[in-house]
Design an enzyme around this catalytic site. Structure first.
Site, PDB file in Angstrom:
ATOM      1  N   HIS A  12       6.838  46.649  29.097  1.00 43.07           N
ATOM      2  CA  HIS A  12       7.221  45.555  28.213  1.00 43.07           C
ATOM      3  C   HIS A  12       6.767  45.947  26.821  1.00 43.07           C
ATOM      4  CE1 HIS A  12       8.354  42.879  31.476  1.00 43.07           C
ATOM      5  NE2 HIS A  12       7.284  43.321  32.124  1.00 43.07           N
ATOM      6  N   CYS A  60      11.300  45.957  25.588  1.00 45.27           N
ATOM      7  CA  CYS A  60      11.779  45.126  24.490  1.00 45.27           C
ATOM      8  C   CYS A  60      11.143  45.602  23.199  1.00 45.27           C
ATOM      9  CB  CYS A  60      11.431  43.658  24.724  1.00 45.27           C
ATOM     10  SG  CYS A  60      12.372  42.897  26.059  1.00 45.27           S
TER      11      CYS A  60
END
Length: 193
Positions: A12, A60
């Site tokens: 992430h 992300c």
């Protein structure tokens, strides 16, 4: 003794509010993405000097989303010509920049989500799904830059998020971003000419 370095990061990520720099999460902390490849430049890793060093990052890069824009098809494409310089004596010693021969490809554009999906034959990262698909289908005939261009197009054109219970995440588009200082075409062993 190796011809190249390929590293895939799956985590992430986001933007550090204090430094405004991109990061990815690691086991117990977060790391600025620039830290991921800094030890592989030619001055710090001379055994890889002049060899491709490629980093693929599934994470992300922020919390923004992209609803996309609809294009009307055109009958003619844009024509582009380029100049290319070839060294006169390739056998002579020459100097290259420290940051030459590096490629970084992110799953998404800066500040944007990188989606995962369980639809249309995908099971996880949309970016890695299309990267694997294109490498499997085209590595016998195309160079890496051509394949990565196809990956970008496949993700951008053929994926749209499906999260009907969440308007913010529903029906969004995604486009990978590639930054490259590669100085030559990269082929896979079965495609060496």
């Amino acid at each position: 003794k190796y011809d190249a370095l390929v590293v895939v990061f799956m985590s992430h990520g986001g933007i550090n509010d204090k430094t405004n720099k991109e990061f990815i999460w690691v086991f117990d902390d977060k790391v600025d993405t620039a830290e991921l490849w800094k030890n592989f430049d030619a001055s710090k890793c001379p055994s890889l000097a002049g060899k491709p060093k490629m980093f693929f990052i599934q994470a992300c890069r922020g919390e923004n989303t992209d609803k996309g824009i609809t294009l009307k098809p055109k009958k003619k494409g844009l024509s582009v010509e380029t100049d290319s310089l070839t060294p006169k004596n390739i056998d002579q010693e020459y100097t290259i920049p420290v940051y030459a021969d590096m490629l970084m490809m992110w799953a998404s554009y800066p500040n944007m989500f990188a989606f995962k999906s369980g639809n249309n034959g995908m099971n996880g990262s949309v970016f890695l799904h299309f990267l694997a698909k294109v490498l499997q289908e085209d590595s016998h005939k195309d160079d890496l830059a051509t394949m990565l261009l196809r990956v970008t197009r496949e993700v951008a054109v053929h994926f749209q998020s499906y999260v009907p219970q969440n308007y913010f995440l529903h029906e969004n588009k995604q486009v990978p971003q590639t930054v490259s200082t590669l100085m030559r075409k990269v082929y896979f062993p079965d495609n060496v000419k």
